[in-house]
Design an enzyme around this catalytic site. Structure first.
Site, mmCIF file in Angstrom:
data_model
loop_
_atom_site.group_PDB
_atom_site.id
_atom_site.type_symbol
_atom_site.label_atom_id
_atom_site.label_comp_id
_atom_site.label_asym_id
_atom_site.label_seq_id
_atom_site.Cartn_x
_atom_site.Cartn_y
_atom_site.Cartn_z
ATOM 1 N N LEU A 258 14.540 46.731 21.855
ATOM 2 C CA LEU A 258 14.112 47.802 20.941
ATOM 3 C C LEU A 258 14.671 49.158 21.363
ATOM 4 C CD1 LEU A 258 10.339 46.978 20.292
ATOM 5 C CD2 LEU A 258 12.213 46.845 18.667
ATOM 6 N N GLY A 259 14.836 49.343 22.650
ATOM 7 C CA GLY A 259 15.340 50.637 23.109
ATOM 8 C C GLY A 259 15.458 50.671 24.602
ATOM 9 N N GLU A 260 16.019 51.775 25.117
ATOM 10 C CA GLU A 260 16.093 51.882 26.562
ATOM 11 C C GLU A 260 16.092 53.340 26.995
ATOM 12 O OE1 GLU A 260 19.770 50.627 28.462
ATOM 13 O OE2 GLU A 260 20.739 50.752 26.502
ATOM 14 N N GLY A 261 15.651 53.546 28.224
ATOM 15 C CA GLY A 261 15.634 54.892 28.793
ATOM 16 C C GLY A 261 16.322 54.882 30.129
ATOM 17 N N GLN A 262 16.119 55.929 30.875
ATOM 18 C CA GLN A 262 16.837 56.072 32.136
ATOM 19 C C GLN A 262 16.447 54.989 33.137
ATOM 20 O OE1 GLN A 262 16.211 59.861 33.937
ATOM 21 N NE2 GLN A 262 17.787 59.555 35.468
ATOM 22 N N PHE A 263 15.178 54.626 33.139
ATOM 23 C CA PHE A 263 14.699 53.716 34.186
ATOM 24 C C PHE A 263 14.208 52.376 33.650
ATOM 25 C CE2 PHE A 263 13.886 57.983 35.945
ATOM 26 C CZ PHE A 263 14.777 57.907 37.001
ATOM 27 N N GLY A 264 14.322 52.179 32.342
ATOM 28 C CA GLY A 264 13.799 50.918 31.851
ATOM 29 C C GLY A 264 14.197 50.641 30.416
ATOM 30 N N ASP B 51 4.913 63.269 20.265
ATOM 31 C CA ASP B 51 6.061 62.784 19.503
ATOM 32 C C ASP B 51 5.587 61.996 18.289
ATOM 33 O OD1 ASP B 51 8.636 62.303 18.734
ATOM 34 O OD2 ASP B 51 8.984 60.679 20.165
ATOM 35 N N VAL C 202 12.800 48.696 26.495
ATOM 36 C CA VAL C 202 11.708 48.170 25.685
ATOM 37 C C VAL C 202 12.252 46.955 24.927
ATOM 38 C CG1 VAL C 202 9.962 48.690 23.961
ATOM 39 C CG2 VAL C 202 10.863 50.534 25.374
#
Ligand SMILES: *[C@@H]1O[C@H](CO)[C@@H](O)[C@H](O)[C@H]1NC(C)=O
Ligand SMILES: *[C@@H]1O[C@H](CO)[C@@H](O)[C@H](O)[C@H]1NC(C)=O
Ligand SMILES: *[C@@H]1O[C@H](CO)[C@@H](O)[C@H](O)[C@H]1NC(C)=O
Ligand SMILES: *[C@@H]1O[C@H](CO)[C@@H](O)[C@H](O)[C@H]1NC(C)=O
Length: 858
Positions: free
Chosen positions: A571-577, A714, A579
């Site tokens: 579904l998505g991703e960020g700097q450390f992980g 948000d 989804v």
């Protein structure tokens, strides 16, 4: 009566005229506020490089003042290494400045800008500017840590200047506002500079003694020109010149010294320049006399005077008695015989191999320094020099003069009181006589006035409300009790103050201890950067009070067997992980009864899995566990729920609900309003009443969040998930998804912000509150009613959106609002507009929004 009150003021005027109280400046006493907070410094003498708006102009940069918008703020964000912005104060005459005070912009709770660091520049003539450095050579002064506390900093060395500039310094771009005060006293010596041969170096018992002028602020070469330094810093050297009483610096620090070997004429010439022509009485030179080390006071001094342009032919010459008995340092007083001069040149003759001075002061005219201790209003003046205090060195002759003066003052006061009383009696008699004559006239004019008043009231019924709106703009809006100030909150967060034994793992308590050392984050750092959680999704802001209330309860989140998860889609991703969308088998066993009943079958269930990368650092792990803690407490039918976790082994996972219809943004994009076009094209539609139903659920979920004082930060359609029958649950994955990267604005690569959903105060001040969630709700409602066919403000670039925010702040009716969607009834548009009110207190609460939506006809 009023006149009697003037007497103390008269006393002040008389004191400097008569009392010869003290002949040189004492940095321990010279700590009076110079008039930023007291108002003695006029508005026109406060200027700045730029201003953000009229209400944050330089004149609002007064310490402890809350006028205007609460402080001086420069026009643009202060960038690191750019020293363009400054707040300048013109003191109108030379002052000896020993202390500075700074404060940020608080504005009754709405402001949160301050200068973490700053530099000071000063000038005596307004053209040559000097950067202040401390005795170690450092220019940067540590400033404020929050927007409200006053921070006082001693200036070591003190400054002698007429103009002072405060220059905010940042290590990352941030909005800075400042309120300041200067403390000190007038520089009565009037000395603007001294020019002297540079101090020399002595070898003493194999050790170097540096006798240079280490704080000289002019040019230093073979000689020193156009500056002031150690000879005027108010600090007298010790008897033993190799020691210094305050600073752990090199031997000889307090003195400027010379050896006769370099001066064939056998004297050192120093030229002193003054601010104006003065009538000089004495010069006092503080000299070392350690004759055992071949250091002595001067044998003779010859002083020349220059009043206009020429040097007077007749110098003053003086030979003190040389002292071979007492090795202590002392002031040698040289009478200057009431010579008028604007410059003095003195030749000091060597009495031995070395001559060392630590202070030279001049007494001229009748001006004297105060001796009474008047501490700065905002804080105790901590004397920085307990040892040698020049106050002890008052001549006896002064005491005699003092007594004489006091007698004179008493006589004058008695005379003044008699005059005042006499005048008052006289005036009363006059008044009585005239009152009788005026009485009739007065009644007549009063009645006319009251008539005009009523007339005005009848005709301008609209004017009071107009005035009100003006005054609310001028004042700045204090925050209500439901809105929390982020910096205070974060400090109070239990995670930042003490380790907790919740979440069941030792990692949790260990890492929370680690975070205690980081200190309190400030401003945007705290709010904007943390906005993005470790997996790239948004994190809720949680007030301390709520955390405290809930911390007693057990967290009912269970460990889920990792092998029962089947990966479906990222579904998505960020700097450390990341989804992931997964299917979970047997999840029903992990859910509360009340909740499990919603899903009856034992089919694999769709879940979102937030996963922390195994290589994530300790802070990220800590944040992740904190997020679990926060999520585990949210139990509302309209909020995505945390179902289970996998924290027994890496990677750490958080399993939350997911809804089969995806997010509201995509869902609505696939649908059309129920109109003729849709009917003809046979496209899937959503009725207005279902749109409203969904919006009502969002409001309900937000009502729950705000009741816990949680701030979402948000809220948008991309963060609402759609289930069966238009059910809605608010989630927080939006930020991690590439699909929506266009909805976020990246500032300097540090933080991403959903600026098109953010309130003006979140963008400009880094403030996220329930009121800013309300703003975002207004935008979300707008999105819903436009079927997410376009981005909010799609005609504006990101920069223009931020500019528009500035217009909301300035409130000069130039701000652009989102337009009324085609299918939106007036009542609903009115609700949206109320969410975007400038004043956070005037925005509706989620309770009110929820109620309004329920009452709105379908
Ligand atoms: C003396 O003290 C008063 C306040 O007590 C202050 O206003 C004044 O500037 C001081 N004078 C000097 C020469 O420092
Ligand atoms: C004075 O001497 C010290 C020691 O050598 C040196 O560090 C300092 O820079 C000198 N200061 C000036 C103004 O020359
Ligand atoms: C410096 O002073 C000492 C002591 O007075 C004297 O003996 C010596 O000759 C002087 N040196 C010079 C170069 O004048
Ligand atoms: C300087 O001051 C002294 C004492 O106040 C006074 O007698 C004298 O006339 C003054 N000199 C001038 C040139 O004004």
């Amino acid at each position: 009566m009023e006149r009697l009150l003037e007497i103390p003021r008269l006393l002040f005027l008389l004191l400097p005229l008569f009392g010869v109280l003290k002949s040189q400046v004492n940095p321990g006493v010279c700590r009076y506020p110079l008039g930023m907070s007291g108002g003695q410094i006029l508005d026109e003498d406060i200027s700045a490089s730029s201003q953000w708006s009229e209400s944050t102009a330089a004149r609002y940069g007064r310490l402890d003042f809350e006028e205007g918008d609460g402080a001086w703020c420069p026009e643009i964000t202060v960038e690191p290494d750019s020293l363009k912005e400054f707040l300048q104060i013109d003191l109108r005459s030379l002052h000896f400045i020993t202390l500075v005070g700074t404060q940020g912009r608080h504005a009754g709770g709405i402001g949160n800008e301050f200068a973490q660091m700053y530099k000071i520049k000063y000038s005596r003539d307004g053209s040559r500017w000097i950067s202040w450095r401390n005795r170690q050579g450092k220019q940067i002064i540590e400033g404020n840590r929050n927007a409200y506390d006053i921070v006082l900093k001693d200036l070591e060395p003190p400054i002698i200047a007429r103009f002072v500039r405060f220059m905010p310094v940042t290590d990352h771009p941030m909005n800075v506002c400042m309120r300041v005060e200067l403390y000190g006293c007038e520089w009565l010596d009037g000395l603007v500079s001294y020019n002297a041969p540079a101090g020399q170096q002595m070898s003493f018992k194999g050790q170097h003694v540096y006798l240079n002028d280490s704080v000289y602020d002019g040019a230093v070469g073979y000689s020193m020109t156009e500056g002031l330094g150690q000879l005027t810093d108010g600090m007298c050297g010790l008897d033993d010149f190799t020691h210094s009483h305050v600073y752990s610096v090199w031997p000889g620090y307090d003195y400027v010294g010379w050896t006769n070997e370099s001066f064939p004429n056998n004297y050192v010439e120093i030229m002193f320049e003054f601010d104006r022509t003065r009538n000089f009485t004495t010069m006092k030179v503080h000299c070392n006399n350690m004759f055992t080390h071949r250091v002595k006071t001067f044998r003779k001094v010859v002083c020349f005077f220059r009043s206009e342009s020429d040097w007077e032919p007749a110098p003053v010459s003086f030979s003190p008695v040389t002292d071979d008995v007492n090795p202590s340092a002392r002031f040698v007083t040289v009478s200057l015989l009431n010579h008028m001069a604007s410059a003095i040149k003195c030749q000091y003759y060597f009495a031995d191999v070395w001559m060392m001075f630590s202070e030279i002061t001049f007494q001229s005219d009748t001006a004297v320094y105060n001796t009474t201790l008047a501490p700065p209003k905002t804080g105790p003046p901590t004397s920085t020099q307990p040892g040698d205090d020049p106050t002890h060195k008052i001549d006896d002759s002064n005491t005699r003069i003092l007594i004489g003066c006091l007698v004179a003052i008493i006589f004058i006061l008695v005379a003044i009181i008699v005059i005042i009383l006499w005048r008052q009696v006289w005036q009363k008699m006059l008044e009585k006589a005239s009152r009788r004559m005026l009485d009739d006239e007065l009644t007549a004019s009063l009645s006319i006035q009251s008539e005009t008043l009523t007339y005005n009231n009848n005709n301008n019924s609209s004017s009071p409300s107009e005035q009100e709106s003006n005054s609310t703009y001028e004042r700045i809006f204090p925050l209500g009790p439901d809105y929390q100030e982020p910096s205070r909150l974060i400090r109070k967060l239990p995670e930042f103050s003490q380790p907790t034994e919740e979440a069941g793992t030792s990692a949790a308590s260990k890492s929370s201890q680690a975070s205690t050392q980081e200190g309190v984050p400030h401003y945007a750092e705290a709010d904007i950067v943390n906005l993005q959680g470790v997996t790239g999704s948004n994190t809720y802001a949680v007030p301390a009070i709520t955390m405290d209330l809930l911390s007693g309860k057990d967290v009912a989140v269970e460990e889920f067997p990792r092998k029962l998860l089947t990966f479906k889609e990222k579904l998505g991703e960020g700097q450390f992980g990341e989804v992931h969308l997964c299917e979970a088998e047997g999840m029903q066993d992990f859910m509360d009864e009340d909740f499990a009943s919603e899903t009856s079958d034992s089919q694999p269930m769709l879940v979102a899995v937030k996963m922390l990368r195994a290589d994530a650092n300790k802070n990220a792990r800590n944040d992740f566990l904190k997020e679990i803690k926060i999520m585990s407490r949210l139990k509302d039918p309209n909020i995505i729920r945390l179902l289970a976790v996998c924290i027994c082994s890496d990677p750490l996972c958080m399993i939350t609900e997911y809804m089969e219809n995806g997010d509201l943004n995509q869902f609505l994009s696939r649908h059309e309003p129920e109109d003729l076009m849709a009917l003809l094209s046979n496209a899937p539609t959503v009725s207005y009443s279902n749109l409203k139903y969904m919006a009502t659920q969002i409001a309900s979920g937000m009502k729950y969040l705000s009741s816990l004082n949680f701030v979402h930060r948000d809220l948008a359609t991309r963060n609402c998930l759609v289930g069966k029958n238009y059910t809605i649950k608010i989630a927080d994955f939006g930020m991690s998804r590439n699909l929506y990267s266009g909805d976020y604005y990246r500032i300097q690569g540090r933080a991403v912000l959903p600026i098109r959903w953010m309130s003006w105060e979140s963008i400009l001040l880094g403030k996220f509150t329930t009121a800013s969630d309300v703003w975002a709700f207004g935008v979300t409602l707008w999105e819903t009613l436009t079927f997410c066919k376009e981005q909010p403000y799609s005609q504006l670039t990101d920069e223009q959106v931020i500019e528009n925010t500035g217009e909301f702040f300035r409130d000069q009716k130039r701000q652009i609002y989102l337009p009324q969607p085609a299918i939106c009834p007036d009542a609903l548009y009115k609700l949206m507009l109320s969410c975007w009110r400038r004043n956070t207190k005037e925005r509706p609460s989620f309770q009110e929004i929820h109620r309004t939506l329920l009452e709105c006809p379908d």
